[in-house]
Write an enzyme that holds these catalytic residues in place. Sequence first.
Site, mmCIF file in Angstrom:
data_model
loop_
_atom_site.group_PDB
_atom_site.id
_atom_site.type_symbol
_atom_site.label_atom_id
_atom_site.label_comp_id
_atom_site.label_asym_id
_atom_site.label_seq_id
_atom_site.Cartn_x
_atom_site.Cartn_y
_atom_site.Cartn_z
ATOM 1 N N GLU A 75 0.836 -1.202 0.000
ATOM 2 C CA GLU A 75 0.000 0.000 0.000
ATOM 3 C C GLU A 75 0.872 1.253 0.000
ATOM 4 O O GLU A 75 0.765 2.109 -0.884
ATOM 5 C CB GLU A 75 -0.875 -0.042 1.254
ATOM 6 C CG GLU A 75 -1.626 1.220 1.604
ATOM 7 C CD GLU A 75 -2.186 1.106 3.010
ATOM 8 O OE1 GLU A 75 -3.413 0.937 3.127
ATOM 9 O OE2 GLU A 75 -1.403 1.157 3.992
ATOM 10 N N ASP A 306 -10.003 1.387 5.883
ATOM 11 C CA ASP A 306 -9.982 1.233 4.428
ATOM 12 C C ASP A 306 -11.063 2.082 3.770
ATOM 13 O O ASP A 306 -10.835 2.696 2.718
ATOM 14 C CB ASP A 306 -10.193 -0.234 4.036
ATOM 15 C CG ASP A 306 -8.913 -1.047 4.062
ATOM 16 O OD1 ASP A 306 -7.925 -0.590 4.685
ATOM 17 O OD2 ASP A 306 -8.888 -2.145 3.478
#
Length: 441
Positions: A75, A306
């Site tokens: 990420e 998220d």
Amino acid sequence: MRKLFIITILMAATTVVYAKCRNVFVEMGYQPAQVDAKLKEVFNDVFRGPNKVYFEVGDSMGYVSDIKNHDARTEGMSYGMMIAVQFGEKDIFDRLWRWSKKYMQHQSGNREGYFAWSCKTDGTRNADGAASDGELYFITALIFASNRWGDNTGINYKAEAQHILNCIQPKEYTPEPRKGGFPGFGGFGAQQQGPQKMYLIDPETKLITFTPDGFGNRYTDPSYHIPAFYEVWAKWADDGRADLWKVCAQKSREFLHKATHPVTGLNADMCQYDGSEMQMPRWPGMPQPKPGEKPRRNGSNNFRYDSWRVPMNITLDYEWSGADAEWQRGYGERIQNFFYSQGVDKFVDQYRPDGSLPEENEILQAGGFRKLRHSIGLVSTVAAASIMCKHAKSKEFVDALWNAKHEPFEDGYFDAYYDGLLRLFAFMHLSGNYREIIPQK
């Protein structure tokens, strides 16, 4: 005179071609010089300041670290590459890519081309499996690097992107012993026996998986849905799959309609491919509810870390493609209306999709704390949605982001990594500096 002419030619040859994006800060009354200085300050906070999350290794590599978890994640590495190519920071981009390729990317075996989602900062893998959003960002950032710098400066960016695109196509494999599963889900993959399917994009629904193998490819994460990236692949990946990527973009847009609440605009952290609530299996050995006991709600069905990325991802598609603009404008105002009702300076960072607060055991902890906060990461993404909005409230969200201080909370919690990166992305959006990078002529 001749020297000036040569310099002018060189400058023209390196001019970057962008799709034009709005500078919402300037539209809302901030001075261009103020905006440029603020953007530089926020960039330096992430890459060069005392609370930076970017670290160089030797002469040619570097990594982005989730400081509070003491690791480097696909990420953060892929986010760092996307930011670097947008800012023209070629050295940072190349360092991050070299580190990612050396330590994270599988060069052979079942997972060839995929990236281990978490590594220690010395490069030792904490897990072998991939988290699908990393591949999504790696591919797009590499295509933009090819468009911006060409493929003859030491790294063939286009070829690297095409290699990943080829490797993520559906294939059958025999599971290997798992090394460190994805947080909270590592044991589930081990329950499956015999040949399995591996794919980044579910071949039936054309939607991105949470993880490309094991239990994780049975469901999806709404924050991984970035239709704008598929449009980039369709235009410039040159991998012979342009029609597929256009379908994936459209399917992701349709999915987001279903996955976001019709009143609040909030979405679950994870969900089924049809946009419904995540259904977790109860494996043998897991505690069963006692007679009369209320079943524990699956916290993955809540809006939390998220989920924060979804408003910004939808904003990106609105800016870059405009293919779903009417719905996206409505979504932007819907989600801002919800957070406005909670208080622009007071809303917390986790909710159930209907807007109610989660119970304590549903709250996802971070950095050793289980607590609801007014997090700058969410402040950032909700502010970025102002690009889609016409209502006057949007300026209050933009001002709140501009004035927010990224500093430790009173109890000592501080997230330089996730909050810092989302804050930087939001400033890029709102200043018109998160753009499609078009190939040089």
